[in-house]
Design an enzyme around this catalytic site. Structure first.
Site, short mmCIF file in Angstrom:
data_model
loop_
_atom_site.label_atom_id
_atom_site.label_comp_id
_atom_site.label_asym_id
_atom_site.label_seq_id
_atom_site.Cartn_x
_atom_site.Cartn_y
_atom_site.Cartn_z
N HIS A 229 0.77 -1.22 -0.10
CA HIS A 229 0.03 0.01 0.11
C HIS A 229 0.93 1.09 -0.02
CE1 HIS A 229 0.45 -0.30 4.59
NE2 HIS A 229 0.44 1.03 4.46
N ASP A 262 0.33 -7.65 1.37
CA ASP A 262 0.61 -6.28 1.59
C ASP A 262 2.38 -6.14 1.82
OD1 ASP A 262 0.21 -3.58 1.78
OD2 ASP A 262 0.01 -3.60 4.23
N SER A 345 4.54 2.86 7.68
CA SER A 345 4.20 1.72 6.91
C SER A 345 5.47 1.36 6.02
CB SER A 345 3.00 2.10 6.11
OG SER A 345 1.90 1.62 6.54
#
Length: 503
Positions: A229, A262, A345
């Site tokens: 992402h 992910d 992230s």
């Protein structure tokens, strides 16, 4: 975390209890560990692509006197949303979309989302683009604080000089005890060694919109591992850059990305010859209570280091970027209370020796953001990382072929959290069979209506939990499945199949 994806409501996150752990290493503090699909509606193919048409199922006043502050209604209750960390926008965050898998369960978002949701987490709705506002606001706040502190210091210095009977305007400072020497095994020592091998990633789509995330050096050839992402905005003709702590900035390209896991791998263009990959640890040997160190760019503040402990293991988490076309990512995550926020992230979660044990990916958040008008929630001490043993396998596959490979049992399961396990639906996606003909589940004798309650020794309390557990394995692995049929428990062994790509 500015670096994470937006969020969507997520299926209620089953609170699977952490597995027993070895004696934990001493460490400070611990952290406690939307929209329900229609009953019987088809869910995702366990270990494969979630079925279409099944949205997944979806904190509070102080407890009354005498009630258990850690019981229902506490911070860990099912109302708190878990979200993937949305990318920190250079200008404004944008949802990274992807068409796979078919409509997923409403899921937690990549750290940094907000909204109401179930235990899986609440959805994160990224704010409409506001050019350069979020990060600029933070910088302005820092500058104002510095000026105020300077003013106070100046005024104090003047008063001291004015009240000094000797007339001297010199204030002498105490001498230090000499140079500070830090052990290389200390957190400061680990940070000093690890920071040069981390990068701040900026991803933009063709319209110049995107966000900021983190990544770390995987090998000497210039491969960088991060979250899917984080780079999703740059997948179709966008732009990627990676900046090291020394200020050196490189253009990069996507080598491969896996939305279900992910995980993504990018490669630096004209990579330097002195890259130092971070050492990889063994996430299977991590124990609750072990020290953790997170590195990232929370809210765009690059090269930030935070610490905490492992709060739980094998935590079932489903997360999403919040876009209508995006599907969920599933993980059996490492839970940590190290402070991570949007922008963290894709960054490494390190152990006390500096070895990577996970990739920071999602956070449990409260229902509203706390950073002014940004709308992005921050850390409440519940962060989730993809175990490095799984991420390493995925990254190596992406480098070899550019495509992810997923383990599967060949059965479609419900995303409803009230079935007491992972229930095989009566029908698959688009009217197909819920049991793949000739697949692992078919060969093992599983049938629609069976409720899977264990995979090996791991308790399965929902469809998302089963998918996350299957994806910790590789195609060809043999697993033992325990299921309920007609009120009786049965056990069967099967060999996991495979599915290539996210489509």
């Amino acid at each position: 975390m500015s670096t994470e994806n937006e969020g969507t409501p997520v299926p209620p996150a089953p609170s699977a209890p952490p597995v027993p752990v070895d004696a934990p290493a001493s460490a400070p503090g611990t952290a406690p560990a939307g929209h329900t699909p229609a009953q019987g509606a088809p869910g995702p193919d366990a270990g494969g692509t979630p079925s279409e048409g099944s949205p997944a199922p979806g904190a509070g006043d102080p407890p009354p006197a005498g009630s258990d502050p850690y019981g229902p209604g506490a911070a860990q209750q099912q109302g708190a949303p878990t979200t993937q960390l949305p990318p920190v926008p250079p200008g404004a965050p944008t949802a990274a979309g992807a068409a796979w898998p078919p409509p997923p369960p409403v899921t937690p978002m990549y750290a940094g989302a907000g909204g109401a949701g179930g235990a899986w987490g609440a959805s994160y709705q990224e704010p409409s683009p506001k050019p350069k506002k979020g990060r600029g606001g933070l910088v302005a706040a820092v500058i104002v604080a510095a000026l105020v502190a300077g003013g106070v210091g100046g005024g104090l210095g003047y008063q001291l000089a004015r009240n000094d009977d000797s007339g001297s305007t010199t204030v002498s400072a105490a001498t230090s005890g000499g140079d500070i020497k830090r052990d290389s095994a200390s957190i400061a020592g680990v940070a000093a060694r690890s920071l040069p091998s981390t990068v701040t990633i900026e991803a933009e789509n063709s319209n110049g919109q995107g966000g900021t995330g983190t990544g770390f050096v995987f090998d000497t050839q210039g491969h960088i591992v991060t979250n899917n992402h984080v780079v999703a905005d740059a997948v179709d003709g966008g732009k990627l850059t990676a900046t090291f702590p020394n200020g050196k900035k490189y253009d990069a390209e996507i080598v491969g990305h896996a939305q279900g896991y992910d995980v993504a791998v990018i490669k630096l263009k004209n990579a330097p010859s002195d890259l130092k990959p971070l050492a990889l640890g063994d996430s299977d040997k991590v124990a609750v209570g072990d020290t953790t160190i997170a590195i990232g760019a929370p809210f765009g503040l690059s090269n930030t280091v935070t610490t905490g402990i492992i709060s739980a293991k094998n935590r079932p988490v489903a997360s999403s970027d919040g876009s209508s076309s995006s599907s969920a990512s599933y993980m059996s995550a490492l839970q940590t209370d190290a402070s991570i926020n949007p922008g963290n992230s894709g960054g490494p979660l390190l152990d006390a020796r500096g070895a990577v044990i996970g990739i920071n990916s999602a956070i449990q958040s409260t229902g509203s953001g706390g950073m002014g008008s940004s709308g992005q929630p921050g850390s409440i001490g519940l962060g989730f990382a993809i175990p490095i043993n799984q991420a390493k396998y995925v990254a190596q596959q992406l480098i070899r072929t550019g495509k992810p490979v997923y383990a599967k049992i060949g059965a479609t399961v419900s995303l409803d959290d009230s079935t007491g396990g992972a229930k095989i639906t009566e029908q698959g996606a688009a009217g197909s069979s819920a049991i793949e003909s000739g697949g692992p589940a078919d060969q093992a004798g599983l049938k629609p209506g069976d409720v899977i309650t264990k995979l090996d020794d791991r308790v399965i309390d929902s469809g998302p939990t089963l998918i996350g557990e299957i994806w910790t394995h590789q195609p060809g692995d043999k697993v033992t499945v325990t299921y309920q049929r007609g009120g009786k428990s049965h056990t069967v062994q099967l060999t996991l199949g495979s599915r290539n790509g996210d489509n």
